[in-house]
Scaffold this active site. Structure first.
Site, PDB file in Angstrom:
ATOM      1  N   CYS A   1      -4.917  -2.851   2.979  1.00  0.00           N
ATOM      2  CA  CYS A   1      -4.610  -2.738   4.408  1.00  0.00           C
ATOM      3  C   CYS A   1      -5.802  -3.002   5.311  1.00  0.00           C
ATOM      4  CB  CYS A   1      -3.961  -1.394   4.705  1.00  0.00           C
ATOM      5  SG  CYS A   1      -3.173  -1.425   6.331  1.00  0.00           S
TER       6      CYS A   1
ATOM      7  N   GLU B   1       0.848  -1.204   0.000  1.00  0.00           N
ATOM      8  CA  GLU B   1       0.000   0.000   0.000  1.00  0.00           C
ATOM      9  C   GLU B   1       0.885   1.257   0.000  1.00  0.00           C
ATOM     10  OE1 GLU B   1      -1.605   0.822   3.918  1.00  0.00           O
ATOM     11  OE2 GLU B   1      -3.367   1.855   3.105  1.00  0.00           O
TER      12      GLU B   1
ATOM     13  N   LYS C   1      -9.424   2.032  -1.934  1.00  0.00           N
ATOM     14  CA  LYS C   1      -9.647   1.542  -0.555  1.00  0.00           C
ATOM     15  C   LYS C   1     -10.969   2.030   0.022  1.00  0.00           C
ATOM     16  CE  LYS C   1      -7.113   1.427   3.872  1.00  0.00           C
ATOM     17  NZ  LYS C   1      -5.824   1.840   4.496  1.00  0.00           N
TER      18      LYS C   1
END
Ligand code: CDV
Length: 312
Positions: free
Chosen positions: A168, A46, A123
């Site tokens: 994440c 990430e 995300k």
């Protein structure tokens, strides 16, 4: 057998002063190692082109924007795309994306083996907070700098495989994996930056944080019968420690490769995409076993509501 030799390219710390060019040089070294090891797909972490900037509080949007990429590839990352094309290696990497409309996302892309971008994910589960928080040991301002992803959880065909991505904090949410699982995903690629200590609870240190990470990734793999490649950016970034512990997890939920350093480190594993079939056709054959008539709360309700009507 549909084998992909996957390289999980863990990256060590990137300091605030480091240039993107110096980072890409490190990514190229990992790509060279991947080529020598016979990899056909390499997964980077990430926000892998810069330090984990959401730990820094900024008020000036022009300064914030210096951490974002307005195009991909761009001048800094072109050498990576060029070498990936030369090697015939697909790559997946995370970066901060500023769109032509001025929107800001925490994004991961995947290419095919010709360096064409074939998958984009933004995300969705953004952790942290949006204003300076004096009660935290350090800041985690993802909610300030990014908006939640607007693409859902796409699954795309690449290298004869159904692929998807998470980023994440997404890995801690079973709903995220299941969204991919319901599209038949066979390989999930995710990168992370996980501080080694909880900023709100100093008793939660690196071992517990690694346990939570592994637990979530292994469960996501097993419960959706998919390979999961979870890749850290690790080490000490300007005095802020990030966990390593990158792993490659089989569709049985078993860790088949694990990083042993907190620096740049390549994990390699030959992953057979057909190994996802057994679980998908038996215990996790969704069409036979799921009971969606009882899952209304999953999409109809965000927080806890107790049976007596009070809210958690
Ligand atoms: N980059 C992240 O999303 N980090 C979170 C931390 C803040 C808990 C994570 O889930 O690892």
């Amino acid at each position: 057998m549909r084998e992909i030799v996957i390289g999980a390219a863990q990256m060590g710390a990137i300091q605030r002063a480091d240039t993107r060019e110096s980072v890409v040089d490190r990514m190229l070294i990992l790509l060279d190692q991947a080529k020598a090891a016979g990899c056909t797909l390499v997964v980077y972490p990430e926000l892998c082109l810069t330090t984990f900037f959401p730990r820094w509080y900024m008020e000036d949007q022009a300064e914030v924007d210096t951490w974002f990429e307005t195009e991909m590839p761009n001048a800094a990352t072109k050498p990576l795309f060029d070498r990936a094309r030369e090697y015939g290696i697909a790559i997946s990497l995370g970066y901060a994306e500023k769109t032509p409309h001025g929107r800001h996302f925490n994004t991961q892309i995947t290419t095919d083996r010709h360096a064409n971008i074939v998958g984009t994910y933004r995300k969705i589960h953004l952790p942290g907070h949006s204003e300076f928080d004096p009660n935290r040991a350090f800041q985690h301002l993802e909610k300030r700098y990014f908006e939640p992803g607007d693409l859902g959880f796409p699954v795309f065909r690449n290298m004869d495989t159904w692929m998807g991505m998470l980023i994440c904090n997404d890995r801690r949410w079973p709903e995220a994996y299941r969204e991919l699982g319901l599209q038949g995903v066979e390989l999930i690629m995710l990168g992370y930056n996980t501080p080694s200590v909880n900023s709100q609870n100093s008793d939660e240190g690196p071992e517990m944080r690694q346990f939570h990470s592994d637990l979530s990734v292994q469960a996501g793999a097993y419960q959706n019968s998919a390979w999961v490649v979870a890749v850290a950016k690790a080490g000490d970034e300007d005095g802020h420690q990030l966990n390593g512990g990158s792993i490659i997890v089989s569709p049985d939920g078993v860790i088949v490769q694990k990083a042993i350093t907190e620096g740049d480190e390549l994990l390699v594993h030959a992953c057979d995409m057909d190994a996802t079939k057994f679980g998908k056709e038996t215990i996790f054959d969704f069409k036979r076993h799921r009971r969606i008539e009882h899952y209304g709360r999953i999409t109809g309700q965000t927080g806890v509501i107790y049976p007596d009507g009070t809210k958690g």
